[in-house]
Design a protein around this motif. Sequence first.
Motif, PDB file in Angstrom:
ATOM      1  N   LYS A   1       7.442  -6.412   7.721  1.00 54.30           N
ATOM      2  CA  LYS A   1       6.526  -5.834   8.749  1.00 54.30           C
ATOM      3  C   LYS A   1       7.192  -4.324   8.499  1.00 54.30           C
ATOM      4  N   GLY A   2       6.563  -3.884   8.692  1.00 60.88           N
ATOM      5  CA  GLY A   2       6.709  -1.900   7.963  1.00 60.88           C
ATOM      6  C   GLY A   2       7.389  -1.709   6.782  1.00 60.88           C
TER       7      GLY A   2
ATOM      8  N   ALA B   1       6.801  -0.474  15.548  1.00 64.30           N
ATOM      9  CA  ALA B   1       7.955  -1.710  15.258  1.00 64.30           C
ATOM     10  C   ALA B   1       9.079  -2.225  15.956  1.00 64.30           C
TER      11      ALA B   1
ATOM     12  N   ARG C   1       7.868  -3.245  19.156  1.00 66.46           N
ATOM     13  CA  ARG C   1       6.190  -3.960  18.836  1.00 66.46           C
ATOM     14  C   ARG C   1       7.249  -5.455  18.631  1.00 66.46           C
TER      15      ARG C   1
END
Length: 170
Positions: A4-5, A104, A107
Amino acid sequence: MQEKGKSRGFGIRPFQPDDAEAILALHVAAIVATSDSYYTHEERNSWASGKSAQNYLDIVAGGETVMVAADLSEKPIGFCGFADAEIRSLYVDPLHQDKGIGTALMRFAESALIASGVRQITIHSGLPALGFYQAHGYVTVSQSTHRTSGGLPIKSFMLVKKVTAISAET
């Protein structure tokens, strides 16, 4: 590193004991870099004082989950701590702000809390991050004064967000 990211130049992974010194440095840097429009130089220094690398090891040992945003070389550039129904800390290195790292991390924490059954998340925030949290659906429910580790009082806010399993994906 978790994916993620990663396409944005960072990934999110669990805190490791070797991260403690880097987390301390970015935490203090983020506080000290706060604008004078929020807190005075003296207030920021009081807020940043008394922190140590051991603090991060202790909070993890105490059951708090700490996630780290790391650049592609694995250097920490942000972190977020959460437990129970609360996001307890969220800081991004000033050199890496406004790149989606804070969002991020937030979340990720929200999703983990929702997955554990939480339906309302609480955050205690200072003035600098108040607009960030409000832009992400948090509502201010009270204002108070927080005594910093250096002893000076600063304005603080409690915010809440009602969440559902669906909101974890948005």
